[in-house]
Design a protein around this motif. Structure first.
Motif, PDB file in Angstrom:
ATOM      1  N   ASP A 107      29.814  37.206  60.365  1.00 52.63           N
ATOM      2  CA  ASP A 107      29.066  38.434  60.625  1.00 52.63           C
ATOM      3  C   ASP A 107      29.683  39.622  59.907  1.00 52.63           C
ATOM      4  O   ASP A 107      28.970  40.471  59.359  1.00 52.63           O
ATOM      5  CB  ASP A 107      28.993  38.722  62.128  1.00 52.63           C
ATOM      6  N   SER A 150      28.794  23.789  58.918  1.00 47.21           N
ATOM      7  CA  SER A 150      29.154  23.716  60.332  1.00 47.21           C
ATOM      8  C   SER A 150      29.939  22.461  60.696  1.00 47.21           C
ATOM      9  O   SER A 150      30.318  22.291  61.848  1.00 47.21           O
ATOM     10  CB  SER A 150      27.892  23.815  61.193  1.00 47.21           C
ATOM     11  N   GLU A 197      32.092  32.847  63.803  1.00 42.74           N
ATOM     12  CA  GLU A 197      30.869  33.644  63.719  1.00 42.74           C
ATOM     13  C   GLU A 197      31.210  35.109  63.458  1.00 42.74           C
ATOM     14  O   GLU A 197      30.519  35.788  62.690  1.00 42.74           O
ATOM     15  CB  GLU A 197      30.064  33.506  65.017  1.00 42.74           C
TER      16      GLU A 197
END
Length: 134
Positions: free
Chosen positions: A54, A70, A50
């Motif tokens: 980000d 995922s 993540e």
């Protein structure tokens, strides 16, 4: 479709757990610096952290598109799924360019040269010779 020449899928894999974010930023910047127009770069992320996703988003925002996977999949599955999702969103492109995340475009005309070869119509599949693949 003239405004959508190439969909460029920058394919990444975070399964190893290694943090390659700085490399991805460098490589994506080189893709965006290509002497070419009417193309869209997509960050295709298979199981990147993540934090990595980000950082890529905060660096590039809407300059590129994003497709996150995922579940662990092979490269052909993530590439095809990314193309399908982008076609739903943007419509068809003239061509679809797979770029492995280990590649760094150092020639700012590489994409244009590949596209020109593709448009000659003598090949259904065009590859670009690379010097290194990290």
């Amino acid at each position: 479709m003239k405004d959508r020449k190439l969909l460029v899928i920058y394919n990444t894999c975070g399964i190893s757990g290694r943090n390659n974010t700085d490399w991805y930023v460098k490589s994506l910047n080189k893709l965006l610096e290509q002497n070419f127009d009417n193309y869209r770069v997509v960050f295709s992320s298979c199981l990147n952290s993540e934090e990595c996703r980000d950082e890529i988003f905060s660096t590039f925002g809407d300059k590129i598109s994003y497709c996150h996977h995922s579940q662990p999949h092979t490269v052909n599955v993530t590439f095809n799924k990314t193309v399908q999702e982008c076609v739903k969103h943007f419509g068809e492109f003239e061509g679809y360019l797979y770029v492995d995340s280990g590649i760094l475009f150092t020639d700012d005309a590489a994409m244009k040269n590949a596209y020109d070869l593709f448009k000659r119509g003598t090949a259904a599949f065009v590859t670009i010779q690379v010097d290194t693949d990290t």
